[in-house]
Motif scaffolding. Sequence first.
Motif, mmCIF file in Angstrom:
data_model
loop_
_atom_site.group_PDB
_atom_site.id
_atom_site.type_symbol
_atom_site.label_atom_id
_atom_site.label_comp_id
_atom_site.label_asym_id
_atom_site.label_seq_id
_atom_site.Cartn_x
_atom_site.Cartn_y
_atom_site.Cartn_z
ATOM 1 N N PRO A 11 0.828 -1.212 0.000
ATOM 2 C CA PRO A 11 0.000 0.000 0.000
ATOM 3 C C PRO A 11 0.862 1.262 0.000
ATOM 4 C CG PRO A 11 -0.003 -1.011 2.170
ATOM 5 C CD PRO A 11 0.751 -1.929 1.264
ATOM 6 N N ASP A 12 0.302 2.322 -0.535
ATOM 7 C CA ASP A 12 0.958 3.625 -0.504
ATOM 8 C C ASP A 12 0.535 4.347 0.773
ATOM 9 O OD1 ASP A 12 2.184 3.373 -3.012
ATOM 10 O OD2 ASP A 12 0.363 4.058 -4.020
ATOM 11 N N PHE A 13 1.508 4.916 1.437
ATOM 12 C CA PHE A 13 1.226 5.698 2.637
ATOM 13 C C PHE A 13 1.737 7.113 2.421
ATOM 14 C CE2 PHE A 13 1.600 1.366 4.298
ATOM 15 C CZ PHE A 13 0.398 1.269 4.981
ATOM 16 N N GLU A 14 0.924 8.089 2.722
ATOM 17 C CA GLU A 14 1.350 9.474 2.609
ATOM 18 C C GLU A 14 1.993 9.906 3.922
ATOM 19 O OE1 GLU A 14 -1.462 12.313 1.100
ATOM 20 O OE2 GLU A 14 -2.429 10.775 -0.129
ATOM 21 N N VAL A 15 3.110 10.598 3.798
ATOM 22 C CA VAL A 15 3.771 11.140 4.983
ATOM 23 C C VAL A 15 3.006 12.398 5.379
ATOM 24 C CG1 VAL A 15 5.901 12.124 5.886
ATOM 25 C CG2 VAL A 15 5.989 10.221 4.256
ATOM 26 N N PRO A 16 2.557 12.495 6.636
ATOM 27 C CA PRO A 16 1.811 13.683 7.050
ATOM 28 C C PRO A 16 2.722 14.915 7.021
ATOM 29 C CG PRO A 16 2.152 12.206 8.915
ATOM 30 C CD PRO A 16 2.680 11.514 7.706
ATOM 31 N N PRO A 17 2.135 16.083 6.829
ATOM 32 C CA PRO A 17 2.929 17.307 6.728
ATOM 33 C C PRO A 17 3.388 17.854 8.083
ATOM 34 C CG PRO A 17 0.615 17.828 6.451
ATOM 35 C CD PRO A 17 0.727 16.326 6.554
ATOM 36 N N PHE A 18 3.230 17.095 9.148
ATOM 37 C CA PHE A 18 3.629 17.562 10.473
ATOM 38 C C PHE A 18 4.530 16.532 11.134
ATOM 39 C CE2 PHE A 18 -0.502 15.504 10.543
ATOM 40 C CZ PHE A 18 -0.296 14.487 11.470
ATOM 41 N N ALA A 19 5.270 16.984 12.106
ATOM 42 C CA ALA A 19 6.198 16.095 12.817
ATOM 43 C C ALA A 19 5.427 15.164 13.758
ATOM 44 C CB ALA A 19 7.189 16.929 13.612
ATOM 45 N N PRO A 20 5.974 13.979 14.028
ATOM 46 C CA PRO A 20 5.305 13.088 14.986
ATOM 47 C C PRO A 20 5.356 13.696 16.380
ATOM 48 C CG PRO A 20 7.424 12.198 14.349
ATOM 49 C CD PRO A 20 7.196 13.405 13.502
ATOM 50 N N PRO A 21 4.424 13.321 17.240
ATOM 51 C CA PRO A 21 4.442 13.855 18.606
ATOM 52 C C PRO A 21 5.679 13.381 19.358
ATOM 53 C CG PRO A 21 2.811 12.111 18.391
ATOM 54 C CD PRO A 21 3.360 12.364 17.026
ATOM 55 N N THR A 22 6.073 14.161 20.322
ATOM 56 C CA THR A 22 7.204 13.739 21.153
ATOM 57 C C THR A 22 6.750 12.585 22.011
ATOM 58 O OG1 THR A 22 6.621 15.328 22.853
ATOM 59 C CG2 THR A 22 8.219 16.039 21.214
ATOM 60 N N SER A 23 7.649 11.642 22.261
ATOM 61 C CA SER A 23 7.252 10.481 23.045
ATOM 62 C C SER A 23 7.340 10.822 24.537
ATOM 63 C CB SER A 23 8.118 9.277 22.729
ATOM 64 O OG SER A 23 9.409 9.464 23.234
ATOM 65 N N LYS A 24 6.394 10.339 25.260
ATOM 66 C CA LYS A 24 6.373 10.496 26.719
ATOM 67 C C LYS A 24 6.227 9.109 27.301
ATOM 68 C CE LYS A 24 4.143 15.001 26.600
ATOM 69 N NZ LYS A 24 3.011 15.790 27.031
ATOM 70 N N ALA A 25 6.754 8.931 28.477
ATOM 71 C CA ALA A 25 6.618 7.636 29.141
ATOM 72 C C ALA A 25 5.140 7.350 29.374
ATOM 73 C CB ALA A 25 7.384 7.625 30.449
ATOM 74 N N ALA A 26 4.742 6.139 29.078
ATOM 75 C CA ALA A 26 3.354 5.748 29.306
ATOM 76 C C ALA A 26 3.071 5.727 30.802
ATOM 77 C CB ALA A 26 3.093 4.383 28.688
#
Length: 65
Positions: A44-59
Amino acid sequence: MHRGSHDGAFYQLRDDPAAKQAVYRFLATGETTGLPVAVSLPVPDFEVPPFAPPTSKAAPSAKSP
């Protein structure tokens, strides 16, 4: 079904007339001749979103009841 998402069977039946007829025949008569044993769909083709991924925080830790 390899690379098939929840709607993968729909795409396979749409793109493969022989498989579609075999499935219809199976549903109508129970005949399994011609049913595909394994199916592999295109990557499948996936489009890269135009925004950065969220910063990771400890669950947060799970609390016992």
